[in-house]
Design an enzyme around this catalytic site. Sequence first.
Site, PDB file in Angstrom:
ATOM      1  N   ASP A  56       0.786  -1.244   0.000  1.00 37.05           N
ATOM      2  CA  ASP A  56       0.000   0.000   0.000  1.00 37.05           C
ATOM      3  C   ASP A  56       0.811   1.285   0.000  1.00 37.05           C
ATOM      4  OD1 ASP A  56      -2.235  -1.560  -0.009  1.00 37.05           O
ATOM      5  OD2 ASP A  56      -2.912  -1.057   2.011  1.00 37.05           O
ATOM      6  N   LYS A 166      -5.212  -6.135  -4.039  1.00 34.76           N
ATOM      7  CA  LYS A 166      -5.964  -6.649  -2.894  1.00 34.76           C
ATOM      8  C   LYS A 166      -7.212  -5.804  -2.673  1.00 34.76           C
ATOM      9  CE  LYS A 166      -3.491  -4.284   0.907  1.00 34.76           C
ATOM     10  NZ  LYS A 166      -4.609  -3.535   1.461  1.00 34.76           N
ATOM     11  N   CYS A 199      -3.128  -2.782   7.270  1.00 33.83           N
ATOM     12  CA  CYS A 199      -2.937  -3.713   6.161  1.00 33.83           C
ATOM     13  C   CYS A 199      -1.655  -4.532   6.288  1.00 33.83           C
ATOM     14  CB  CYS A 199      -2.953  -2.959   4.834  1.00 33.83           C
ATOM     15  SG  CYS A 199      -4.587  -2.277   4.438  1.00 33.83           S
TER      16      CYS A 199
END
Length: 257
Positions: A56, A166, A199
């Site tokens: 991310d 994702k 995450c």
Amino acid sequence: MDLPLRILGIAPNAWAVNQAIADITRPPLDPQPVILATETKNLRLDLAKAAILVIDMQNDFCHPDGWLSHIGVDVNPARQPIKPLQNLLPTLRATGVPIIWVNWGNRPDLLNISAGIHHVYNSTGEGVGLGDPLPNNGAKVLMKGSWAAAVVDELEQLPGDIFIDKYRMSAFWDTPLDTILRNLGRTTLFFAGVNADQCVMATLQDANFLGYDCILVKDCTATTSPEYCWLATLYNVKQCFGFVTDSEAIFKAINSL
């Protein structure tokens, strides 16, 4: 005369076949054992069985014009891993360690996104949520192919890298990540990116549950959450789910090869 063999699959999960035989012995990769210092103990690990997940490091989470900044979050902490990753990733590539970019990148129709996930990004239903355009540049929040979901410009991605989209905090949920890692024979995973307590932690926990060896790279990971969330993440990784190291320790381990 022996017939030539053709390779099916990706090493080390590959067969050699022809009309008469299928060789399913799967020759192993050449080992690259190193000693890596972590905050709890030294690890003897094989870099030929390692990969790094960069999670991310996207415009929506790390750029001043992204979604987090739009809702009033200071994204400067999320940018802290950029410089260490700029230094570490080329070295890992040169050593043959796969670079796996894990990005939140939704389908345009959002058909696999539950109401609860929508609520995380738009708790009143009136704000800018998943798939909505950012007011300052029109990029659609965390939509695959948009500027918002792209990795920040400062981090170079190369054609030989691996890319995973994702749709939840964990990169193992509803994605091919586990299958790819098993095909590559990668059982030791380095973790980097943001947010450490969300995450990154969710992915690391699932990796641990699936039997992977998990190592959080401290200076290549960050969070925009309060400090106690960061401290709790480090504690829980060391206590329950794996190990904590930093990029300098990785450089030292690689230089010993």
